[in-house]
Design an enzyme around this catalytic site. Structure first.
Site, mmCIF file in Angstrom:
data_model
loop_
_atom_site.group_PDB
_atom_site.id
_atom_site.type_symbol
_atom_site.label_atom_id
_atom_site.label_comp_id
_atom_site.label_asym_id
_atom_site.label_seq_id
_atom_site.Cartn_x
_atom_site.Cartn_y
_atom_site.Cartn_z
ATOM 1 N N GLY A 136 -37.853 79.831 -69.960
ATOM 2 C CA GLY A 136 -36.936 78.710 -70.122
ATOM 3 C C GLY A 136 -35.994 78.824 -71.309
ATOM 4 C CE1 TYR A 318 -42.629 66.609 -70.726
ATOM 5 C CE2 TYR A 318 -41.179 65.029 -69.638
ATOM 6 C CZ TYR A 318 -41.352 66.200 -70.356
ATOM 7 O OH TYR A 318 -40.274 66.952 -70.725
#
Length: 376
Positions: A136, A318
């Protein structure tokens, strides 16, 4: 937790108490234990899990006695009749810290304050640490940093870090850069283990020697569990895995590395997310971020499922972790200013980036479809 050694219990207590103090005190403006040095941690031999629970109770009790100062934990403001307006006001104040929809690479590479040039316009070689850089935006950042700087790759396992080094070497060598010119150091830093974090910090200190300083600390690693997950996974010390990794792990790492940073020009960048705001497009979908009254920490201690005391919700966990990232960055900058350092701390929203290890636990079909849609 029963198999932990005394020092492990100590680290759990220090991290959790620091986290509670940071969020619970007036306008999130205290964190007395946050900047506890390693020598102080090692000297406090009597702190136990029992004293942790007792400390939490004392904090809540003393806070309840403050007249007219029962705070909304979703914001950095005292509550008003309009909670939504309060949240928006708070987020506006934090806006200078949250750099929306730009990459960590742009933030760090193109800001002269971060990677200053000398009079001859030549890039000075910096020491940069990036967590979660085996895929990423973390890996992309290392690809760019490596061309001019020493980069310490902090990954969940040494194998992942070494693989990332090889990827960078292969990519840059094919572009004409000599591998011998690269200064890449792979190290293990498992953010789900306070012991691993401590070992990593000690390794960095050894690499720096007596005179070296960390110039940039990019706290980028993170995980997002499948939103359908019902089981509570935990870090080695017993924290809920998402909060433990995304926030508490970085919280502890920053605490240990701050004394090693360049006090004049150091930079700390935290990868947050727009989903921390329940009124943002992403944050409005599914469960909403909220830390509530911290009853999860107060009642369950290190074994909390959710910070606000609710039942485990992977989606909310999250988003809560990203809210913690934003609040942490603000408090970190305040503490830095208080100490008289010139270090700058920022967090940012990278936007939707599905081609990364963050989504490793998500539905892979949907992930691939999303990647095909957002990729150029």
């Amino acid at each position: 937790m029963m198999g932990l050694k005394r020092n492990d219990h100590l680290n759990v207590c220090i991290v959790l108490i620091s986290f509670i103090l940071m969020i619970h005190h007036s306008s999130l403006m205290t964190s007395a234990a946050f900047f506890t040095t390693r020598s102080t941690i090692n000297s406090r031999k009597t702190l136990t899990r029992e004293s942790l629970i007792s400390s939490i109770g004392s904090i809540k009790s003393s806070s309840s006695k403050e007249e007219g100062k029962k705070e909304s934990l979703n914001t950095c403001e005292e509550p008003t009749d309009n909670v939504s307006a309060t949240r928006r006001s708070t987020l506006a104040k934090v806006a200078s810290l949250v750099i929306p929809t730009i990459s960590a690479v742009e933030l760090l590479l193109h800001a002269k304050i971060s990677l200053a040039m000398d009079e001859n316009d030549e890039v000075k070689k910096r020491i940069i640490i990036v967590t979660g850089c085996n895929s990423g935006i973390g890996l992309d950042a290392v690809m760019r940093f490596a061309q001019n700087h020493k980069v310490i790759l902090a990954c969940r396992t040494l194998e992942k870090a070494e693989n990332a080094v090889r990827q960078v070497q292969t990519s840059l060598s094919s572009a004409g850069t000599s591998v011998n010119d690269l200064d890449l150091i792979p190290l293990e830093c498992n953010l789900a283990s306070l012991k691993s974090i401590s070992t990593f910090a000690q390794g960095v200190a050894g690499l720096l020697g007596d005179t070296g300083k960390v110039d940039v600390l990019a706290l980028n690693a993170g995980l997002a569990r499948n939103v359908a997950s019902k089981d509570v996974l935990r870090t080695e010390e017993g924290f809920e895995l998402t909060i433990g990794t995304n926030h508490l792990g970085h919280f502890y790492l920053a605490n240990l590395l701050l004394p090693l940073m360049d006090k004049k020009s150091g930079r700390i960048v935290v990868t947050a997310s727009g989903v921390h705001d329940p009124e943002s497009p992403g944050g409005a979908q599914g469960s909403k971020a909220s830390l509530g009254d911290l009853s999860g920490l107060v009642e369950q201690g290190p074994f909390f499922e959710m910070v606000d005391g609710s039942k485990f919700d992977a989606d909310k966990a999250y988003k809560d972790s990203k809210l913690c990232n934003v609040l942490f960055t603000r408090e970190l900058q305040r503490k830095i200013n208080q100490k008289g350092y010139e270090i700058k701390a920022n967090c940012f929203n990278p936007g939707l980036i599905v081609g990364t290890g963050l989504f490793r636990d998500q539905n892979q079909i949907l992930t691939k479809v999303s990647y095909a849609i957002v990729s150029p």
